[in-house]
Every structure is written in C-alpha cells, then in structure tokens.
Design an enzyme around this catalytic site. Structure first.
Site, PDB file in Angstrom:
ATOM      1  N   THR A  74     -15.465  32.706 -31.917  1.00 46.30           N
ATOM      2  CA  THR A  74     -15.642  33.305 -33.236  1.00 46.30           C
ATOM      3  C   THR A  74     -14.950  32.476 -34.309  1.00 46.30           C
ATOM      4  O   THR A  74     -15.519  32.228 -35.377  1.00 46.30           O
ATOM      5  CB  THR A  74     -15.123  34.758 -33.233  1.00 46.30           C
ATOM      6  OG1 THR A  74     -15.896  35.512 -32.299  1.00 46.30           O
ATOM      7  CG2 THR A  74     -15.237  35.387 -34.602  1.00 46.30           C
ATOM      8  N   GLN A 181     -22.088  30.014 -24.408  1.00 42.85           N
ATOM      9  CA  GLN A 181     -22.673  30.373 -23.114  1.00 42.85           C
ATOM     10  C   GLN A 181     -23.167  29.153 -22.348  1.00 42.85           C
ATOM     11  O   GLN A 181     -23.327  29.218 -21.135  1.00 42.85           O
ATOM     12  CB  GLN A 181     -23.838  31.350 -23.302  1.00 42.85           C
ATOM     13  CG  GLN A 181     -23.451  32.693 -23.890  1.00 42.85           C
ATOM     14  CD  GLN A 181     -22.544  33.510 -22.979  1.00 42.85           C
ATOM     15  OE1 GLN A 181     -22.385  33.217 -21.789  1.00 42.85           O
ATOM     16  NE2 GLN A 181     -21.932  34.544 -23.543  1.00 42.85           N
ATOM     17  N   GLY A 202     -13.101  29.121 -24.302  1.00 45.37           N
ATOM     18  CA  GLY A 202     -12.488  28.881 -22.994  1.00 45.37           C
ATOM     19  C   GLY A 202     -12.813  29.943 -21.967  1.00 45.37           C
ATOM     20  O   GLY A 202     -13.154  29.628 -20.818  1.00 45.37           O
ATOM     21  N   CYS A 327     -25.276  52.698 -26.349  1.00 48.25           N
ATOM     22  CA  CYS A 327     -24.133  53.542 -26.030  1.00 48.25           C
ATOM     23  C   CYS A 327     -22.967  52.775 -25.430  1.00 48.25           C
ATOM     24  O   CYS A 327     -21.897  53.330 -25.255  1.00 48.25           O
ATOM     25  CB  CYS A 327     -24.567  54.634 -25.075  1.00 48.25           C
ATOM     26  SG  CYS A 327     -25.714  55.747 -25.854  1.00 48.25           S
TER      27      CYS A 327
END
Lengths: 401, 307
Positions: A74, A181, A202, A327
């Site tokens: 991020t 990924q 990492g 959910c």
C-alpha cells in the site's frame, strides 16, 4: 490452527524458517542504526545492501539502487502515484483498472474527489480481461500515471503489463504496476521493460508483514512521499526496518529458487483441486481467466450460497480460504472484482478463493477435495434458491430493501 | 474473522427449523440488497387460536444471517401472531448474545421476514420501509442512510449535531471524516448549506433516530440555573470517580466555562494511553446528565485568565 490446511496465501504467507533465521540477528547482535558511524551500524548497512541485491535479482532490475524499501504494497502504491502527480503537476489524469487493489483505487478515488484529478477506470470483461480499446481511448498526454496491477489478487488473472506500459510510454505517461501477487511467481526482467515503477510486498512471498519495496527505474522523475532523513537515498525517509529488509532479501533469494516449483508442482495441485471440485459440485464455475492466471490461485463461485458461511464451515474442517462475499469484509461491500466481471450476485457471494503456496502438499489438497462437496451441499440445503433433493436451483424472488 | 458469540455459532453450525414447511399458511420472503442476503420464512398458524404452531426458514446468507433466522424461529414458535409482532430485531440480536455492529442488519432481515409472513397470513400487502447504507459508526452501529435521514429531517449542519442526534462518531471518533462526507453530500443535494428549519425530533416517524435526550433543544430543555448546572456537573463527576479510582486514577473538576468543562486526570490516569477515552467517557456522562452538548477538556488546555 497449526494443524490446519492453509489455502489463503494471496492474503498472506507463512514466514519461511530460513527467512526468520536471517532476521533474528538483526534483533540481537546487529541492532545498530545503519546511519551510525560506528561498527554496530556498518554491519547492518551491509546486510541491507545485500538484501537490496536479492530483490534486484528477483525483479531482474538493472541497478540495485532502483529498489526503495517501504512498509509494504500500500505504501509503495501510494508513493508511486503521488510521486508521479507531483513530478508532472500539469498532467491532471490518472488511469487504472476497475479491479485494482484498494491501495490504488481508494487513493485515486480520493484524488478525484478532493483534488480534482480525472480518474479513468478501465473496465474488464466477464473473464476479467482488460478492455484494451477503453485503455487506448483513455490514454493521452494529459495522463500523469497509469497504475494497473500485474495479476489480480482475487482471480489470479494476469494483465499484459508490458504491452500496457509500452502504450503508456507512447503518450508520455508513467507506468506503475502493483505486482504484490505476481512477484516470486512470474519471472521478471525489469531491466528490459517499459515498466517505470513496481510495488511488491514482503508478506506475500514468505517474508514478514510490514516490509515491501518500490522499484523506481533509474532516471525517473521521482518525489518522495515521506520526507525526513536521507535513508533510501532520500526517497523514503525514516530509519530502515532492518530486520524486515533482511527478511525480504532472504525471501527474494528463496523465491527465485522456488519459482520453478510454483509453476509446476503447485500449479498441478491447483489444477487438481479445481478439476475435482468442478466435477463433484453442481452449479459452480471458475471466475477470472483460467487460461491466463497465477499458478497458485483458484477462485470458484458456488452459486446460491454465501461465502462467509462456506468459510466458517471450511474453518471447522481446518481449512483456511477466502471469499469475495460482502459479509467477510468490514465494509459489507460485495467484491468489486466480481461485480466488475458481471458475476451475478447469487454467485459472487459464494465466490471462494483457494490460494496455494510452496508449502501446500498433495495430502492437503486431497483432504480439501474430500470435504468441500459436503459443505456446499449442507449450505444449499438451507438456501431458499435451491430445490431440495433435486440438485438444482429454483425460482425465488424476495422483496428487496 | 468476526467475533461471534457461542450462541451465534451454535445456531449457525446446527440451525434449528431449517428447510421447507409444507403445511405453511404464511410465507415471508425478504432480502437485503446491501449484502445480498435473502430469507424465506414459513409459518403454520392455527386459525382458531392465532398461535404459531411451527416455523421453518431457508436463508441465503452469512453465518449471522443463518443464526438470526434460526433464532427467530425458536423465538416465535408457540407465540400468537400478535405477540410475535412485538419482537424487534434487537430482541433477535439479544437472544443471540449480541451481533457485531456490521451484522445487525441480519437481525433486521429476520424481523422483516416475520412482518412479511404475518402480513401474508392476514392477507395484507407488506411494504418494506427500511433502507440501509454503508456502516459509518462502528461503535454505535449507525449507517449512512440513518445519518442522511437525521441530517435531512432535523436540518443538521455540523458534525457535533450529527453526533448529538444519532450518537454516530461519539465514541472512538475515527469515523468523523466519513460523517463529514455524508453531511457534505446531503447538504450539497438539498442546497441547504444554511441551517434548515428545526423540527421537534421524534414527531416525524423516525423511530430509529432518537436524540440523546428526548428534548435536545437547549431552548425547550428545562433551563437550569447556573448553580443547578454546576451542581449537576459536580455530582456527575462524583458519580464517576469510584470507577476511575478503581483503576488507580482520579478525576477532578477544575472549571466550567460555558460549554467547555475543564477537568484534571491524576494518579494512574496521567500519561495513560487510555486517558483520552476516559475524557470521552466523562463527556458522554455529562452530556447525558445535562441534556446539552458540552466539551470536556483537560485543565492544561484552559485559556489563561485575563485580569
């Protein structure tokens, strides 16, 4: 849970014991600050440079100085996009895909809403492939940066990033890819690539959480997000997370060693799991593009039942997986990836991701194959959409609020 | 992983009364578009006694949706139709020992299925009148739709007012950015950047939105004299002291300056990472006691007195 079967490696992976061994001395004898003048610091500085070279090798980058260590995917994503916008202040447009990770999407939505940037979201088809025509149409000399993921975290579908990067180059836009990924699963040679920046994390490749890196091609106009010290050649201020960096270095080295295994044995296990489930369970299908995806990822949508319930029952059987269901997320939003591919919501909610790793064994896969059909049948027996005893769906149209 | 109670797990792993009820004479089918859940509730009602003799359910949904459905059937079997109608979603949640705030809508779906089924039994048309949105305040389980309604109906214009009317944002305060976004959107939509005319809360069918005090308008609230007000503040703080002292700390009233109430935390409280939470607790208590909005501030923030 140590006896459990862990098939949620796209969420996070186990730290490899060899990685941990490399890290431990950084907490005890090599605790110095690499910026310090004394010997305590110098020892750590050397280890960090070693780690940088391992990451360089994994990415096939031309120079080790192109690697900037960060706190994770991020931070790398945010840094890349904000850097490009600051370096090219006159360009007011950003291009990404609808299926990006929130690390990119939420930032771009914020920039659109609060800073007035124009934000192009390139759609995907029902197999998750990028709409190339829409992409071409969005590109112009107004675009500061294109940020498109290398492979999707939910379906594993791979985007043609090299081609996308070349097209971005033609209009003078920077190209960033979120590759958290795919690093370690797909061979890369960024030295020969048009990709300008790349994010990696990492903990997706058996290093610990809280460490990642941003690849920044040499010569690229770059503006740091964190200002302060001179660390990382002033591109990311803040005392280095030395144990994390060394862990990432060790993990990068191991990832190169095991990449063959990921693409042969692990891939074969994934295919076995997928084929067995598709054969045993009615009304389910693979989401994304099965012909062009990561070797470890399999995402199956079980129709007429809901993902969280599937995960709870799998968990009871000692199996860890993940779901695109609304959910299971704090936001209660159904997976934006499933919605973008036009998967009907009765199937999107039952989308279940099994993501394997080099730790996965054949015995584990056999166990999952044995357990899954019973779980699906049990939940369908509770579902108003399912015809009891007939093994098929039925008409059901509730009043929606 | 959600933090489900044992009761929720029990009803999820071994649901009671699941399946089709062939002899049903009342069926309710509802769904929640937000999370995609759906529920069919089937009842067998004795026409002479009006007693619900049997109930079964089928649910497309998560663990708490299935558990809520199962709990609902257990709660209504044996009750008359009218008794059953008094059940609310909170009763279902309580029966289950509580639900995470994000999952309260599962109990709402249960309560609505019950109303839909009973309407079906009585031959009435049933209309769903509740809406739901993104959960904004996790502490109090307040969603965007509820904040929107509170803002629109009561003509709210500030974050403080939203907290006052809905409680949203009153505890951990991490959702303030989201609340301000909702406010901005509503105000932009209604063009009412100026304060809209005030309504008396509670008279417009907003059963879900209750201000902290039935009469939150300072004007209409019984006006305390300055002495009464000071005494009320002092006694509220006295009431809180034993609890804080149990944790090895203490709280002391330093000054009252209009809406700003200055206190000093001492003992284990000083420098404790939880002290902001303690301050907040004192503030909630005072707001409750006084029926007006006040701010509790540490004495260190007191403006220097002139003259």
């Amino acid at each position: 849970m140590s006896q459990g079967i862990y098939l949620d490696n796209n969420a996070t992976t186990r730290v490899d014991p060899e990685v941990l061994q490399e890290m431990l001395p950084l907490f005890t004898e090599h605790f110095g600050n690499p910026s310090s003048m004394h010997g305590f610091g110098a020892a750590v500085g050397g280890k960090i440079e070693w780690a940088r070279k391992q990451v360089q090798a994994l990415l096939g980058a031309a120079h080790d100085s192109e690697i900037v260590f960060t706190s994770g995917g991020t931070e790398s994503d945010n840094t890349a996009i904000l850097s490009a916008l600051e370096a090219y202040p006159k360009k007011r447009e950003i291009v990404t895909s609808v299926v990006e990770h929130p690390g990119v999407l939420a930032l771009c939505e914020y920039l659109e809403k609060k800073r007035g940037y124009k934000f192009h979201r390139i759609p995907v088809d029902n197999r998750g492939n990028l709409d190339m025509e829409a992409y071409r149409a969005a590109l112009s000399d107004q675009v500061a940066i294109v940020s498109i993921m290398w492979a999707n975290n939910e379906t594993g579908t791979i985007f043609p990033v090299e081609e996308l990067a070349r097209m971005a180059k033609e209009v003078g836009a920077l190209f960033h890819t979120d590759a958290v990924q795919s690093v370690g699963k797909i061979p890369m040679k960024l030295a020969d690539s048009a990709i300008d920046m790349l994010s990696l994390s990492g903990h997706k490749l058996h290093a610990p959480k809280g460490i990642g890196a941003l690849y920044v091609k040499r010569g690229l106009r770059y503006r740091p997000m964190l200002r302060g010290g001179h660390q990382e050649r002033s591109r990311r201020a803040g005392t280095e997370n030395a144990p994390g960096i060394v862990g990432l270095g060790a993990a990068a080295q191991l990832a190169l060693v095991h990449m063959g295994d990921e693409n042969t044995r692990v891939k074969a296990l994934r295919d076995k799991l997928e084929q067995a489930i598709l054969a045993a369970v009615p009304s389910c299908f693979v989401t994304g593009n099965p012909d062009n995806r990561l070797p470890n990822t399999c995402n199956i949508a079980f129709e007429y039942i809901e993902g969280e319930a599937i995960l709870l029952l799998l968990n009871e059987a000692g199996i860890a997986a993940s779901s695109g269901s609304a959910c299971t997320s704090g936001s209660l939003e159904p997976s934006h990836v499933m919605r973008a591919m036009g998967v009907p919501y009765t199937a999107a909610h039952g989308a279940t991701r099994f993501s394997l790793s080099r730790d996965t064994t054949e015995e584990e896969i056999d166990r999952v194959i044995a357990v899954v059909p019973g779980i699906i049948a049990k939940l369908r027996s509770l579902s108003p959409y399912w015809q009891q005893g007939a093994d098929r769906p039925k008409e059901f149209a509730p009043v929606y609020s | 992983m959600w933090n489900y109670t044992d009761k929720v797990k029990e009803h999820f792993f071994n649901p009671k009364n699941s399946g089709v009820l062939d002899s049903a004479n009342a069926v309710g089918e509802v769904g929640s578009i937000t999370c995609g859940d759906a529920l069919r509730l089937m009842l067998k009602v004795d026409p002479d006694t009006q007693i619900i003799q049997d109930a079964k359910f089928q649910t497309f949904g998560c663990g708490s949706a299935i558990a809520s459905s199962s709990a609902l059937t257990e709660m209504i079997i044996g009750k008359t139709v009218d008794e059953a109608l008094t059940l609310t979603n909170r009763d279902i949640a309580e029966y289950l020992g509580g639900l995470p705030p994000e999952k309260m809508h599962c109990s709402v779906m249960g309560a609505e299925a019950l109303r839909a089924a009973i309407a079906n039994y009585k031959g009435e048309a049933w209309e769903d009148d509740h809406e739901e949105g993104e959960l904004v305040c996790k502490c109090f389980g307040i969603d965007a739709a509820m904040i929107e309604r509170a803002v629109t109906v009561n003509g709210l214009t500030t974050l403080e007012e939203v907290t006052h009317y809905t409680k949203a944002g009153g505890s951990c305060q991490t959702c303030h950015e989201k609340i301000e976004e909702v406010l901005e959107e509503v105000l932009a939509k209604t063009g009412a950047l100026k304060p809209a005319k005030k309504h008396t809360p509670g008279t417009v069918g907003l059963d879900a939105i209750k201000p902290l005090e039935p009469k939150a308008e300072p004007v209409t609230a019984p006006k305390l004299t300055n002495v009464q007000r000071m005494q009320a503040i002092m006694s509220a703080i006295e009431e809180m002291r034993p609890q804080i002292q149990r944790d090895g700390g203490d709280v002391e009233l330093v000054d009252i300056d209009g809406k700003d109430i200055y206190v000093r935390l001492s003992g284990a409280c000083s420098g404790c990472s939880q002290s902001a939470g303690t301050m907040m607790g004192v503030q909630m208590k005072l707001v409750e006691k006084l029926g007006e909005f006040v701010r509790v501030k540490p004495a260190s923030l007191m403006p220097a007195h002139v003259g």
